[in-house]
Design a protein around this motif. Structure first.
Motif, PDB file in Angstrom:
ATOM      1  N   THR A 191       0.829  -1.178  -0.001  1.00  0.00           N
ATOM      2  CA  THR A 191      -0.141  -0.230  -0.044  1.00  0.00           C
ATOM      3  C   THR A 191       1.213   1.237  -0.116  1.00  0.00           C
ATOM      4  O   THR A 191       2.270   1.236   0.230  1.00  0.00           O
ATOM      5  CB  THR A 191      -0.343   0.109   1.079  1.00  0.00           C
ATOM      6  OG1 THR A 191      -0.210   0.229   2.237  1.00  0.00           O
ATOM      7  CG2 THR A 191      -1.557  -1.337   1.313  1.00  0.00           C
ATOM      8  N   GLY A 192       0.356   1.975  -0.487  1.00  0.00           N
ATOM      9  CA  GLY A 192       0.815   3.944   0.372  1.00  0.00           C
ATOM     10  C   GLY A 192       1.587   4.456  -0.740  1.00  0.00           C
ATOM     11  O   GLY A 192       1.699   3.894  -2.128  1.00  0.00           O
ATOM     12  N   LYS A 193       3.037   4.884  -0.731  1.00  0.00           N
ATOM     13  CA  LYS A 193       4.157   5.253  -0.922  1.00  0.00           C
ATOM     14  C   LYS A 193       3.927   4.459  -2.078  1.00  0.00           C
ATOM     15  O   LYS A 193       5.027   4.734  -3.484  1.00  0.00           O
ATOM     16  CB  LYS A 193       5.538   5.719  -0.581  1.00  0.00           C
ATOM     17  CG  LYS A 193       4.633   7.586  -0.042  1.00  0.00           C
ATOM     18  CD  LYS A 193       6.113   8.340   0.315  1.00  0.00           C
ATOM     19  CE  LYS A 193       5.581   9.531   0.358  1.00  0.00           C
ATOM     20  NZ  LYS A 193       6.557  10.304   1.056  1.00  0.00           N
ATOM     21  N   GLU A 194       4.642   2.582  -1.360  1.00  0.00           N
ATOM     22  CA  GLU A 194       5.709   1.384  -2.573  1.00  0.00           C
ATOM     23  C   GLU A 194       4.987   1.193  -3.601  1.00  0.00           C
ATOM     24  O   GLU A 194       4.479   0.582  -4.395  1.00  0.00           O
ATOM     25  CB  GLU A 194       5.675   0.491  -1.336  1.00  0.00           C
ATOM     26  CG  GLU A 194       6.566  -0.659  -2.665  1.00  0.00           C
ATOM     27  CD  GLU A 194       6.437  -1.733  -1.285  1.00  0.00           C
ATOM     28  OE1 GLU A 194       6.563  -1.625  -0.374  1.00  0.00           O
ATOM     29  OE2 GLU A 194       6.728  -3.113  -1.693  1.00  0.00           O
ATOM     30  N   ARG A 195       3.204   1.405  -3.945  1.00  0.00           N
ATOM     31  CA  ARG A 195       1.959   0.347  -4.701  1.00  0.00           C
ATOM     32  C   ARG A 195       2.229   2.061  -5.648  1.00  0.00           C
ATOM     33  O   ARG A 195       1.660   2.977  -5.800  1.00  0.00           O
ATOM     34  CB  ARG A 195       0.730   1.142  -4.523  1.00  0.00           C
ATOM     35  CG  ARG A 195      -0.232   0.451  -4.516  1.00  0.00           C
ATOM     36  CD  ARG A 195      -0.588  -0.760  -3.978  1.00  0.00           C
ATOM     37  NE  ARG A 195      -1.046  -1.406  -5.493  1.00  0.00           N
ATOM     38  CZ  ARG A 195      -1.716  -2.786  -5.236  1.00  0.00           C
ATOM     39  NH1 ARG A 195      -1.748  -3.431  -4.066  1.00  0.00           N
ATOM     40  NH2 ARG A 195      -2.033  -3.837  -5.879  1.00  0.00           N
ATOM     41  N   LEU A 196       2.707   1.480  -7.078  1.00  0.00           N
ATOM     42  CA  LEU A 196       2.644   1.890  -8.362  1.00  0.00           C
ATOM     43  C   LEU A 196       1.863   2.540  -8.991  1.00  0.00           C
ATOM     44  O   LEU A 196      -0.002   1.558  -8.727  1.00  0.00           O
ATOM     45  CB  LEU A 196       3.365   1.391  -8.824  1.00  0.00           C
ATOM     46  CG  LEU A 196       4.530   0.820  -8.879  1.00  0.00           C
ATOM     47  CD1 LEU A 196       5.321   0.358 -10.264  1.00  0.00           C
ATOM     48  CD2 LEU A 196       5.439   1.661  -8.832  1.00  0.00           C
ATOM     49  N   LYS A 197       0.739   3.886  -9.129  1.00  0.00           N
ATOM     50  CA  LYS A 197       0.165   4.777  -9.703  1.00  0.00           C
ATOM     51  C   LYS A 197       0.422   5.008 -11.222  1.00  0.00           C
ATOM     52  O   LYS A 197       0.855   5.035 -11.849  1.00  0.00           O
ATOM     53  CB  LYS A 197      -0.607   6.034  -8.954  1.00  0.00           C
ATOM     54  CG  LYS A 197      -0.132   5.882  -6.875  1.00  0.00           C
ATOM     55  CD  LYS A 197      -1.106   4.760  -7.051  1.00  0.00           C
ATOM     56  CE  LYS A 197      -1.881   4.325  -5.179  1.00  0.00           C
ATOM     57  NZ  LYS A 197      -0.651   5.380  -4.315  1.00  0.00           N
ATOM     58  N   THR A 198      -1.477   4.443 -11.284  1.00  0.00           N
ATOM     59  CA  THR A 198      -1.317   5.798 -13.303  1.00  0.00           C
ATOM     60  C   THR A 198      -1.660   6.789 -12.581  1.00  0.00           C
ATOM     61  O   THR A 198      -1.406   7.819 -11.849  1.00  0.00           O
ATOM     62  CB  THR A 198      -2.639   5.195 -12.955  1.00  0.00           C
ATOM     63  OG1 THR A 198      -3.636   5.719 -12.927  1.00  0.00           O
ATOM     64  CG2 THR A 198      -2.642   3.363 -13.991  1.00  0.00           C
ATOM     65  N   ALA A 199      -1.890   7.575 -14.410  1.00  0.00           N
ATOM     66  CA  ALA A 199      -1.917   9.029 -13.696  1.00  0.00           C
ATOM     67  C   ALA A 199      -2.800   9.977 -13.356  1.00  0.00           C
ATOM     68  O   ALA A 199      -2.976  10.601 -13.127  1.00  0.00           O
ATOM     69  CB  ALA A 199      -1.485  10.088 -15.529  1.00  0.00           C
ATOM     70  N   GLU A 200      -3.678   9.279 -13.162  1.00  0.00           N
ATOM     71  CA  GLU A 200      -4.781   9.401 -12.723  1.00  0.00           C
ATOM     72  C   GLU A 200      -4.956   8.906 -11.269  1.00  0.00           C
ATOM     73  O   GLU A 200      -6.462   8.844 -10.864  1.00  0.00           O
ATOM     74  CB  GLU A 200      -6.956   8.252 -12.894  1.00  0.00           C
ATOM     75  CG  GLU A 200      -6.653   8.870 -14.933  1.00  0.00           C
ATOM     76  CD  GLU A 200      -5.744   8.566 -15.828  1.00  0.00           C
ATOM     77  OE1 GLU A 200      -5.016   7.409 -15.925  1.00  0.00           O
ATOM     78  OE2 GLU A 200      -4.916   9.251 -16.586  1.00  0.00           O
ATOM     79  N   GLY A 201      -3.891   8.332 -10.544  1.00  0.00           N
ATOM     80  CA  GLY A 201      -3.860   8.413  -8.644  1.00  0.00           C
ATOM     81  C   GLY A 201      -4.390   6.885  -8.648  1.00  0.00           C
ATOM     82  O   GLY A 201      -4.628   6.075  -7.473  1.00  0.00           O
ATOM     83  N   LYS A 202      -5.125   5.939 -10.189  1.00  0.00           N
ATOM     84  CA  LYS A 202      -5.430   4.431  -9.938  1.00  0.00           C
ATOM     85  C   LYS A 202      -4.586   3.642  -9.420  1.00  0.00           C
ATOM     86  O   LYS A 202      -3.410   3.659  -9.783  1.00  0.00           O
ATOM     87  CB  LYS A 202      -6.314   4.169 -10.784  1.00  0.00           C
ATOM     88  CG  LYS A 202      -7.189   4.797 -10.782  1.00  0.00           C
ATOM     89  CD  LYS A 202      -8.876   4.017 -10.881  1.00  0.00           C
ATOM     90  CE  LYS A 202     -10.644   4.807 -10.488  1.00  0.00           C
ATOM     91  NZ  LYS A 202     -10.162   6.129 -11.353  1.00  0.00           N
TER      92      LYS A 202
END
Ligand SMILES: C[S@@+](CC[C@H](N)C(=O)[O-])C[C@H]1O[C@@H](n2cnc3c(N)ncnc32)[C@H](O)[C@@H]1O
Length: 276
Positions: A191-202
């Protein structure tokens, strides 16, 4: 721990320390036989989840929405089709492993028993089934059965009789908090910062594994300077941790968006271990 990198295995050439954008069954047959120290495999689970039909699942207390695994890469027509996919990959993984090489495969109750039977039938020798207890698991839908709070990691050696598979006993004891090095690991999901996100934050990937899990797998079972192969690498967790810990890696992933994310992620990992 001081890690001294040894020369990489011969014949792996162009693939070493790369994320290869390919289907595993296209790339694996090109790798030389008996060249890999350790495999970490996180295959599709074949969860068979029907569409949610408007229901929205919220986490208890924090009330954030749970988004399950509904990706096309997790879909198969039948158990027979899934088993054939697992078996073909296992046959290749067995071929590329050194005789004393070991394989980790992670899964849930949906798939891990099928995978376990298939790998035993192919001649792998199971050393352990490590239980990863999640401190923050997904809640269940209706409260009609237990909340599934674990994943299982089968750890198996290619040849039962092979001597000298790599096991850092001291590290396993330290992680287990006991001289018996118990096969139960308590770790949060990613979770948190370790989790990679899309440009939309998903969430970029529905099943990104925590680096802490791979730290244990790699530290305990890949010899320093050795090569770990992850044939379905997703966001590249295995490569990022391997690089940090001074192990070589080969990652294969067929979805271009994950390949690109994994390459960028691994490029950011700082290490000078390979050059010593
Ligand atoms: C369970 S996820 C792995 C997640 C990964 N451990 C991580 O930490 O991000 C399985 C991955 O296998 C990939 N995949 C499925 N079939 C594949 C195949 N035949 N060849 C290569 N990759 C495949 C999917 O695209 C998906 O990213």
């Amino acid at each position: 721990m001081a890690v001294v990198a040894s020369p990489p295995a011969e014949g792996l050439g162009a693939w070493l320390d790369q994320v290869v954008a390919e289907d595993s069954l296209e790339l694996l047959p090109q790798l030389p036989a008996e060249s890999i120290d350790t495999v970490f495999w996180d295959p599709p689970y074949f969860l068979q989840i029907p569409p949610a039909k408007g229901r929205r699942l919220k986490r208890w207390k924090v009330q954030t929405e749970v988004v399950g695994v509904q990706d096309t890469w997790d879909q198969f027509g039948s158990f027979a089709e899934y088993d054939a996919f697992i078996q073909s990959n296992l046959e290749e993984l067995r071929r590329v492993l050194k005789p004393e090489g070991t394989l980790w495969v992670i899964g849930t109750y949906h798939n891990i028993h099928r995978v376990g039977r298939l790998l035993q039938d192919l001649g792998f020798w199971i050393l352990n089934d490590v239980v990863w207890v999640k401190s923050n698991p997904m809640p269940n839908w209706l409260g009609v059965r237990f909340t599934n709070a674990v994943e299982t990691l089968i750890w198996a050696v290619r040849e039962k009789e092979a001597k000298g598979y790599y096991f850092d006993r001291k590290l396993a004891q330290a992680y287990g908090g006991s001289s018996t090095a118990p096969s139960v690991w308590y770790l949060p999901i990613c979770t948190g910062k370790e989790r990679l996100k899309t440009a939309e934050g998903k969430k970029l990937h529905s099943t990104q594994k925590p680096e802490a899990l791979l730290e244990r797998v790699i530290g305990i079972s890949v010899p320093p300077g050795g090569v770990i192969l992850d044939p379905m690498a997703g966001t590249g967790t295995t490569g990022a941790v391997a690089k940090r810990l001074g192990r070589h890696f080969i990652l294969i992933e067929k979805e271009p968006a994950y390949v690109e994310a994994a390459r960028q992620r691994i490029a950011k990992v700082q290490t000078d271990l390979f050059t010593k």
